[in-house]
Design a protein around this motif. Structure first.
Motif, mmCIF file in Angstrom:
data_model
loop_
_atom_site.group_PDB
_atom_site.id
_atom_site.type_symbol
_atom_site.label_atom_id
_atom_site.label_comp_id
_atom_site.label_asym_id
_atom_site.label_seq_id
_atom_site.Cartn_x
_atom_site.Cartn_y
_atom_site.Cartn_z
ATOM 1 N N ASP A 245 2.449 13.670 -9.795
ATOM 2 C CA ASP A 245 1.306 13.124 -10.529
ATOM 3 C C ASP A 245 1.775 11.984 -11.434
ATOM 4 O OD1 ASP A 245 2.481 14.349 -12.839
ATOM 5 O OD2 ASP A 245 1.342 16.184 -12.454
ATOM 6 N N MET A 246 0.823 11.354 -12.122
ATOM 7 C CA MET A 246 1.141 10.213 -12.979
ATOM 8 C C MET A 246 2.072 10.608 -14.119
ATOM 9 S SD MET A 246 1.006 6.990 -13.612
ATOM 10 C CE MET A 246 -0.350 6.144 -12.791
ATOM 11 N N ASP A 247 1.906 11.780 -14.687
ATOM 12 C CA ASP A 247 2.790 12.200 -15.779
ATOM 13 C C ASP A 247 4.243 12.239 -15.322
ATOM 14 O OD1 ASP A 247 0.688 12.411 -17.578
ATOM 15 O OD2 ASP A 247 0.439 14.573 -17.265
ATOM 16 N N ALA A 248 4.480 12.783 -14.153
ATOM 17 C CA ALA A 248 5.845 12.837 -13.618
ATOM 18 C C ALA A 248 6.353 11.429 -13.306
ATOM 19 C CB ALA A 248 5.884 13.708 -12.369
ATOM 20 N N ALA A 249 5.478 10.571 -12.798
ATOM 21 C CA ALA A 249 5.861 9.187 -12.505
ATOM 22 C C ALA A 249 6.236 8.434 -13.784
ATOM 23 C CB ALA A 249 4.728 8.468 -11.775
ATOM 24 N N VAL A 250 5.485 8.669 -14.839
ATOM 25 C CA VAL A 250 5.781 8.021 -16.128
ATOM 26 C C VAL A 250 7.150 8.467 -16.634
ATOM 27 C CG1 VAL A 250 5.096 7.941 -18.563
ATOM 28 C CG2 VAL A 250 3.398 7.562 -16.772
ATOM 29 N N VAL B 46 3.655 1.295 -13.997
ATOM 30 C CA VAL B 46 3.662 2.227 -12.884
ATOM 31 C C VAL B 46 2.240 2.403 -12.361
ATOM 32 C CG1 VAL B 46 3.557 4.290 -14.356
ATOM 33 C CG2 VAL B 46 4.474 4.495 -12.063
ATOM 34 N N TYR B 47 2.115 2.359 -11.053
ATOM 35 C CA TYR B 47 0.824 2.506 -10.379
ATOM 36 C C TYR B 47 0.931 3.549 -9.288
ATOM 37 C CZ TYR B 47 -0.226 -2.150 -12.289
ATOM 38 O OH TYR B 47 -0.418 -3.218 -13.110
ATOM 39 N N GLU B 48 -0.102 4.365 -9.136
ATOM 40 C CA GLU B 48 -0.205 5.244 -7.985
ATOM 41 C C GLU B 48 -0.785 4.426 -6.842
ATOM 42 O OE1 GLU B 48 -2.600 9.200 -6.421
ATOM 43 O OE2 GLU B 48 -2.516 8.808 -8.575
ATOM 44 N N THR B 49 -0.196 4.565 -5.653
ATOM 45 C CA THR B 49 -0.767 3.870 -4.506
ATOM 46 C C THR B 49 -1.914 4.712 -3.953
ATOM 47 O OG1 THR B 49 0.719 4.860 -2.870
ATOM 48 C CG2 THR B 49 1.462 2.829 -3.934
ATOM 49 N N MET B 50 -2.894 4.047 -3.408
ATOM 50 C CA MET B 50 -4.057 4.732 -2.855
ATOM 51 C C MET B 50 -3.861 4.891 -1.344
ATOM 52 S SD MET B 50 -5.996 5.201 -5.481
ATOM 53 C CE MET B 50 -7.563 5.594 -4.776
ATOM 54 N N PRO B 51 -4.013 6.108 -0.825
ATOM 55 C CA PRO B 51 -3.888 6.294 0.618
ATOM 56 C C PRO B 51 -5.027 5.575 1.349
ATOM 57 C CG PRO B 51 -4.582 8.336 -0.422
ATOM 58 C CD PRO B 51 -4.335 7.341 -1.520
ATOM 59 N N MET B 52 -4.701 5.044 2.496
ATOM 60 C CA MET B 52 -5.708 4.329 3.292
ATOM 61 C C MET B 52 -5.873 4.999 4.633
ATOM 62 S SD MET B 52 -6.557 1.404 1.506
ATOM 63 C CE MET B 52 -7.154 0.294 2.711
ATOM 64 N N MET C 272 2.793 15.337 -2.550
ATOM 65 C CA MET C 272 3.374 14.298 -3.375
ATOM 66 C C MET C 272 2.577 13.015 -3.207
ATOM 67 S SD MET C 272 6.007 15.274 -5.068
ATOM 68 C CE MET C 272 7.732 15.139 -5.171
ATOM 69 N N LYS C 273 2.496 12.285 -4.267
ATOM 70 C CA LYS C 273 1.821 10.990 -4.276
ATOM 71 C C LYS C 273 2.880 9.897 -4.340
ATOM 72 C CE LYS C 273 -2.100 13.009 -6.661
ATOM 73 N NZ LYS C 273 -2.949 12.969 -7.848
ATOM 74 N N LYS C 274 2.512 8.703 -3.915
ATOM 75 C CA LYS C 274 3.435 7.578 -3.936
ATOM 76 C C LYS C 274 3.103 6.677 -5.122
ATOM 77 C CE LYS C 274 4.570 5.850 -0.038
ATOM 78 N NZ LYS C 274 4.467 5.164 1.255
ATOM 79 N N PHE C 275 4.164 6.224 -5.809
ATOM 80 C CA PHE C 275 4.027 5.359 -6.977
ATOM 81 C C PHE C 275 4.891 4.122 -6.826
ATOM 82 C CE2 PHE C 275 2.754 9.509 -8.338
ATOM 83 C CZ PHE C 275 1.699 9.277 -9.204
ATOM 84 N N VAL C 276 4.465 3.052 -7.477
ATOM 85 C CA VAL C 276 5.210 1.794 -7.506
ATOM 86 C C VAL C 276 5.437 1.426 -8.965
ATOM 87 C CG1 VAL C 276 5.170 -0.672 -6.945
ATOM 88 C CG2 VAL C 276 4.189 0.978 -5.354
ATOM 89 N N ILE C 277 6.666 1.062 -9.277
ATOM 90 C CA ILE C 277 6.984 0.522 -10.592
ATOM 91 C C ILE C 277 7.168 -0.976 -10.425
ATOM 92 C CG2 ILE C 277 8.750 0.350 -12.395
ATOM 93 C CD1 ILE C 277 9.365 3.276 -11.952
ATOM 94 N N GLU C 278 6.479 -1.751 -11.254
ATOM 95 C CA GLU C 278 6.706 -3.198 -11.333
ATOM 96 C C GLU C 278 7.531 -3.448 -12.582
ATOM 97 O OE1 GLU C 278 2.854 -4.977 -11.522
ATOM 98 O OE2 GLU C 278 2.636 -5.004 -9.357
ATOM 99 N N ILE C 279 8.531 -4.285 -12.468
ATOM 100 C CA ILE C 279 9.455 -4.551 -13.566
ATOM 101 C C ILE C 279 9.196 -5.950 -14.114
ATOM 102 C CG2 ILE C 279 11.895 -4.803 -14.164
ATOM 103 C CD1 ILE C 279 12.293 -2.833 -11.652
ATOM 104 N N TYR C 280 9.114 -6.045 -15.434
ATOM 105 C CA TYR C 280 8.869 -7.316 -16.117
ATOM 106 C C TYR C 280 9.926 -7.520 -17.195
ATOM 107 C CZ TYR C 280 4.293 -7.084 -13.934
ATOM 108 O OH TYR C 280 3.287 -7.014 -13.022
ATOM 109 N N GLY C 281 10.316 -8.760 -17.379
ATOM 110 C CA GLY C 281 11.271 -9.090 -18.428
ATOM 111 C C GLY C 281 12.679 -8.682 -18.055
ATOM 112 N N GLY C 282 13.515 -8.579 -19.066
ATOM 113 C CA GLY C 282 14.908 -8.247 -18.826
ATOM 114 C C GLY C 282 15.724 -9.481 -18.470
ATOM 115 N N ARG C 283 16.985 -9.250 -18.287
ATOM 116 C CA ARG C 283 17.892 -10.358 -17.988
ATOM 117 C C ARG C 283 17.793 -10.773 -16.524
ATOM 118 N NH1 ARG C 283 23.259 -7.649 -20.271
ATOM 119 N NH2 ARG C 283 22.299 -5.910 -19.199
ATOM 120 N N ASN C 284 18.114 -12.023 -16.256
ATOM 121 C CA ASN C 284 18.156 -12.528 -14.894
ATOM 122 C C ASN C 284 19.518 -12.209 -14.290
ATOM 123 O OD1 ASN C 284 15.567 -13.755 -14.840
ATOM 124 N ND2 ASN C 284 16.380 -15.427 -16.080
#
Length: 109
Positions: free
Chosen positions: A79-84, A103-109, A1-13
């Motif tokens: 994968d990215m398709d599943a994350a989307v 949505v972004y995949e995080t890169m392993p370090m 499994m890969k790790k993903f991050v969703i950033e949220i923009y807009g919407g109500r406060n």
């Protein structure tokens, strides 16, 4: 499994919502989180409105015209398709054209 991050923009406060509206919104978010619970890494939090943009030239406030991020969520997906597919069901998207997620995949370090 890969790790993903969703950033949220807009919407109500959140601070602009009544108690009843907040309860309804939180119910939608809870249901969304439950839909991928086994893969949820960090349900995230909303961001405070006082973010800063940092560059080599210094720091300056992130203004509304810079369309600041409102929050994040982290999860695992194959994968990215599943994350989307997960991202497309984010409750903020029900708020219309002023809301989006990235949505972004995080890169392993």
């Amino acid at each position: 499994m890969k790790k993903f991050v969703i950033e949220i923009y807009g919407g109500r406060n959140p601070q602009d919502l009544s108690k009843e509206q907040m309860k309804e919104v939180m119910g939608k978010w809870s249901a969304w989180f439950a839909s991928f619970k086994k893969d949820l890494v960090d349900s995230g939090n909303p961001f405070a409105p006082n973010g800063m943009s940092i560059t080599a030239d210094g720091a300056k406030p992130i203004t509304p015209d810079m369309w600041p991020a409102k929050g994040y969520t982290m999860f695992n997906a194959p994968d990215m398709d599943a994350a989307v597919k997960i991202a497309q069901k984010c409750p903020v998207l029900e708020e219309g054209n002023n809301a989006t997620v990235r949505v972004y995949e995080t890169m392993p370090m």
